[in-house]
Enzyme design. Structure first.
Site, short mmCIF file in Angstrom:
data_model
loop_
_atom_site.label_atom_id
_atom_site.label_comp_id
_atom_site.label_asym_id
_atom_site.label_seq_id
_atom_site.Cartn_x
_atom_site.Cartn_y
_atom_site.Cartn_z
N LYS A 108 -19.80 -9.48 -34.59
CA LYS A 108 -20.33 -10.62 -33.84
C LYS A 108 -20.87 -11.75 -34.73
CE LYS A 108 -21.20 -7.69 -29.81
NZ LYS A 108 -20.26 -7.93 -28.75
N ASP A 149 -25.70 1.13 -35.52
CA ASP A 149 -24.70 0.20 -35.00
C ASP A 149 -25.43 -1.10 -34.69
OD1 ASP A 149 -23.05 -1.37 -33.48
OD2 ASP A 149 -22.33 0.25 -32.18
N TYR A 153 -23.04 2.12 -26.58
CA TYR A 153 -21.61 1.81 -26.67
C TYR A 153 -21.31 1.40 -28.09
CZ TYR A 153 -17.20 -0.68 -25.73
OH TYR A 153 -15.90 -1.12 -25.74
N1 HOZ Z 1 -20.72 -4.92 -24.06
C1 HOZ Z 1 -19.56 -5.48 -24.69
C2 HOZ Z 1 -19.86 -6.00 -26.04
N2 HOZ Z 1 -20.91 -5.42 -26.72
C3 HOZ Z 1 -18.91 -6.47 -23.81
C4 HOZ Z 1 -17.69 -7.09 -24.38
C5 HOZ Z 1 -16.49 -6.81 -23.56
O1 HOZ Z 1 -16.36 -5.67 -23.07
O2 HOZ Z 1 -15.68 -7.72 -23.46
#
Ligand code: HOZ
Length: 430
Positions: free
Chosen positions: A267, A239, A144
């Protein structure tokens, strides 16, 4: 536990916000309950609107590696905020954070700050296309990279969690320029890159997949990706929005000793404030406007509060032994979890790289999207609810990563282990 105040807030939120949430996984639908509303956090403890407390393993999905409301980070933000919150003009603090990032991650000779991981990945892909003059991007099933159009093909995170195939609103013309292939399959990777190489601008990968649950790269996989992309003139984008400054101070690329052409961050480098960044070889970064023709901009990019929080966070990570202590803590915790699973007799595959880990409820090793999908998400949902009721806050999806932070105490981890044992036993009750 009572969730009366959260339930009331959720009803209100649904009136004004789609699904009552500002990011779909938070709605907790795949784990069969309503979300709890958080009102404050300190260290590894979250407090909800009803006053319930939880040991946090989500860490705001990664940024809070030093724990919540760390005094150094809060102090830096307060001090900076007192000077004004945004100027839309260059500031000294953005140079400070840029130089820290460039020193820590040598493949990033230049860096551009943006406001989220999604912005970072979509800008990096535009840059790769502009630099190479090619259109196609290669990504991996279950990875993702945020929610930009090109990435919502066989994507992880909320796309797997909610079981949706992609997204309406993404035109076919865009999707046809994205090739998504299985993660960790060297043969498919080599064939795809050799067959389509002339059209491929970039390969984008999470060096440790973190959005289909935690799935490490197979030995040699990233090395092969690097050598093939170099040989074929394809830009390799790591990423590292999750892994950046998490797996080591030099990020996953230092951990695995591989140098990508471009890197995306987010992050941790914002210490819990909205931030993203992309950077890489100067020759490529010089194509970004105003030096080059590839356009990318942002009113709040390099925002002083986010920069100050990022700098304060990185300073904490620079302290001697920070990563060694975290690794020791994570390894000890994971070892105990595995012992509990085998003594209770429940099928759990625990995948871990450093402080990222996911326990998949399946008997088969999880190495890619297909094997991740074999995990019993229904069982995870029950486990999630049981853990929540016992004061342990896990990600509300089987296909996300749990994070160990510097803030969890021995007592926190003991509590989580005890609850896990109880929950696993309960899952096996008929
Ligand atoms: N997997 C997503 C962040 N890497 C989750 C965050 C979200 O969708 O709020």
């Amino acid at each position: 536990m009572r969730y009366t105040a959260s339930a009331k807030l959720f009803e209100q939120a649904k009136k004004y916000i789609p699904g009552g949430v500002n990011s779909p996984v938070r709605a907790c639908r795949s784990v069969g309950c309503d979300p709890i509303f958080i009102t404050k956090a300190a260290g590894a403890t979250l407090t909800d609107a009803d006053g319930n407390e939880y040991v946090d393993f989500v860490s705001s999905w990664g940024p809070m590696i030093a724990g919540h409301a760390h005094p150094d980070i809060i102090g830096a933000v307060q001090k900076t905020a007192a000077l004004g919150t945004s100027y839309g003009a260059p500031t000294p603090v953005e140079i400070d954070l840029a130089s820290m990032v460039v020193e820590a991650v040598p493949s990033m000779e230049k860096v551009r700050f943006v406001n989220s991981g999604t912005e970072a990945t979509m800008s990096a892909v535009r840059l790769a296309r502009g630099y190479t003059g090619k259109k196609v991007i290669v990504k991996f099933d279950g990875c993702y990279h945020g929610h930009a159009d090109s990435f919502l093909v066989k994507a992880g995170s909320g796309i797997i969690t909610l079981g949706i195939p992609g997204s309406p609103g993404v035109p076919d013309e865009i999707v046809k320029n994205t090739i998504s292939i299985p993660y960790n399959d060297v043969d498919v990777l080599e064939k795809t890159l050799r067959d389509e190489g002339l059209a491929i601008a970039c390969v984008i990968v999470e060096p440790v997949a973190g959005n289909m649950g935690c799935v490490p790269p197979a030995p040699g996989y990233l090395e092969k990706m690097r050598s093939l992309t170099s040989e074929l003139g394809i830009v390799l984008i790591f990423d590292e929005v999750i892994t950046g400054f998490r797996l080591s101070y030099g990020s996953a690329q230092q951990f695995y000793n591989i140098s990508p052409d471009l890197t995306c961050l987010g992050k941790i480098i914002g210490g819990g404030l909205p931030v993203g960044a992309y950077g890489g070889r100067a020759e490529i970064m010089n194509c970004v406007a105003p030096d080059g023709p590839v356009y990318q901009a942002g009113t709040l990019s390099g925002n002083p509060l986010a920069m100050a929080a990022g700098i304060a966070t990185l300073k904490l990570l620079q302290k001697p032994g920070f990563y060694e202590r975290l690794e020791e803590k994570a390894a000890g915790y994971a070892g105990r979890l595995e012992n509990i699973a085998s003594s209770v007799g429940i099928d759990v595959q625990l995948n871990r790289v450093g402080t990222m880990m996911t326990g998949f409820f399946t008997s088969e090793p999880v190495t890619d999207f297909q094997s991740a999908m074999k995990a019993d998400a229904g069982r995870y949902a029950q486990h999630y609810r049981q853990m929540l009721a016992g004061g342990i806050y896990l990600a509300p999806s089987q296909f996300e990563t749990a994070f160990i932070s510097a803030a969890q105490t021995k007592e926190d981890l003991e509590k989580a282990l005890k609850m896990t044992e109880w929950s696993f036993k309960k899952l096996l009750e008929k």
